[in-house]
Scaffold this motif. Structure first.
Motif, short mmCIF file in Angstrom:
data_model
loop_
_atom_site.label_atom_id
_atom_site.label_comp_id
_atom_site.label_asym_id
_atom_site.label_seq_id
_atom_site.Cartn_x
_atom_site.Cartn_y
_atom_site.Cartn_z
N GLY A 14 0.79 -1.23 0.00
CA GLY A 14 0.00 0.00 0.00
C GLY A 14 0.81 1.27 0.00
N ILE A 15 2.10 1.18 -0.33
CA ILE A 15 2.93 2.39 -0.29
C ILE A 15 3.02 3.11 -1.64
N ALA A 16 2.56 2.47 -2.71
CA ALA A 16 2.60 3.11 -4.02
C ALA A 16 1.55 4.21 -4.10
N ASP A 17 1.89 5.31 -4.73
CA ASP A 17 0.93 6.37 -5.02
C ASP A 17 -0.29 5.73 -5.68
N ARG A 18 -1.49 6.11 -5.25
CA ARG A 18 -2.71 5.44 -5.71
C ARG A 18 -2.83 5.41 -7.24
N GLU A 19 -2.63 6.53 -7.89
CA GLU A 19 -2.77 6.59 -9.35
C GLU A 19 -1.74 5.70 -10.04
N LYS A 20 -0.49 5.77 -9.58
CA LYS A 20 0.56 4.94 -10.18
C LYS A 20 0.33 3.46 -9.87
N GLY A 21 -0.12 3.17 -8.66
CA GLY A 21 -0.38 1.79 -8.29
C GLY A 21 -1.48 1.17 -9.14
N ILE A 22 -2.54 1.91 -9.34
CA ILE A 22 -3.65 1.40 -10.17
C ILE A 22 -3.19 1.18 -11.60
N ARG A 23 -2.37 2.10 -12.12
CA ARG A 23 -1.85 1.96 -13.48
C ARG A 23 -0.94 0.74 -13.60
N ALA A 24 -0.08 0.54 -12.61
CA ALA A 24 0.82 -0.62 -12.62
C ALA A 24 0.05 -1.92 -12.53
N ARG A 27 -1.58 -2.96 -15.80
CA ARG A 27 -0.63 -3.60 -16.72
C ARG A 27 -0.31 -5.03 -16.26
N MET A 28 -0.11 -5.20 -14.95
CA MET A 28 0.24 -6.53 -14.43
C MET A 28 -0.91 -7.52 -14.57
N ARG A 29 -2.11 -7.04 -14.71
CA ARG A 29 -3.29 -7.89 -14.85
C ARG A 29 -3.36 -8.53 -16.24
N SER A 30 -2.48 -8.14 -17.14
CA SER A 30 -2.52 -8.59 -18.53
C SER A 30 -1.82 -9.94 -18.71
#
Length: 198
Positions: A14-24, A27-30
């Protein structure tokens, strides 16, 4: 550089910036990172999958509010259940590696207990926060934790979501403070039996 699964750990914690975390996570869901049995150890090679990579990824998805993606990962991981080890999953998915390892329990328990049911205990304060995020596939189905040990007590928690309403039945024998959050509402209870529609 080799797209190793550990790139999901900032979202798991939970330490990633929310917007960047959601974007990452998107991509990882692919298919670049996820195969039939869960999250690859390396998106570059796409050849090996482990319960730890899948569980950490599922926890990251749940941490950033995507219970449906977390459940999908857990279902992929569960495809290996009893394939090589009766009653469990192998370390390396689908069917090799060590027979027993702590991260397989982590991979299933943390997304379900901490995120889907939403239990966050503060036993030293005799307080339990419950903030469920029930996957869409579980709507209309009871979700139950029986004799969940928290500090010096054991709670029974039964949740049911139907048409956006949370139905909660919580046995709280030691009278811990229960902070229940759902759809922006917060209720606090100290009763030994809690029945609520929220």
């Amino acid at each position: 550089m080799n797209k190793n699964w550990v790139i999901v750990t900032p979202m798991e914690t939970g330490i990633a910036d929310r917007e960047k975390g959601i974007r990452a996570l998107k991509r990882m869901r692919s298919a670049e990172f996820v195969g039939d049995y869960g999250t690859y150890l390396s998106g570059l090679y796409q050849s090996e999958t482990m319960t730890i990579s899948t569980g950490v990824h599922a926890t990251g998805e749940a941490m950033y509010g995507n219970a449906d993606a977390a459940l999908d990962l857990l279902q992929r991981m569960m495809r290996t259940f009893s394939m090589a080890l009766p009653g469990s999953m192998s370390e390396m998915s689908p069917d090799y590696g060590c027979a027993v390892q702590a991260w397989t329990l982590y991979a299933t328990a943390v997304p379900i207990i901490r995120h889907f049911v939403g239990v966050k205990p503060l036993a030293h304060l005799r307080t339990v926060h419950i903030a469920p995020q029930i996957p869409a596939a579980w709507e209309g189905k009871p979700v139950t934790l029986t004799q969940l040990r928290i500090g010096d007590t054991a709670m029974d928690i039964r949740l049911l979501v139907r048409e956006g309403t949370l139905h909660a039945d919580i046995a709280n024998p030691s009278g811990y403070k229960v902070v229940l959050e759902w759809n922006g509402q917060t209720r606090i209870f100290e009763e030994t039996q809690i029945l609520l529609h929220l």
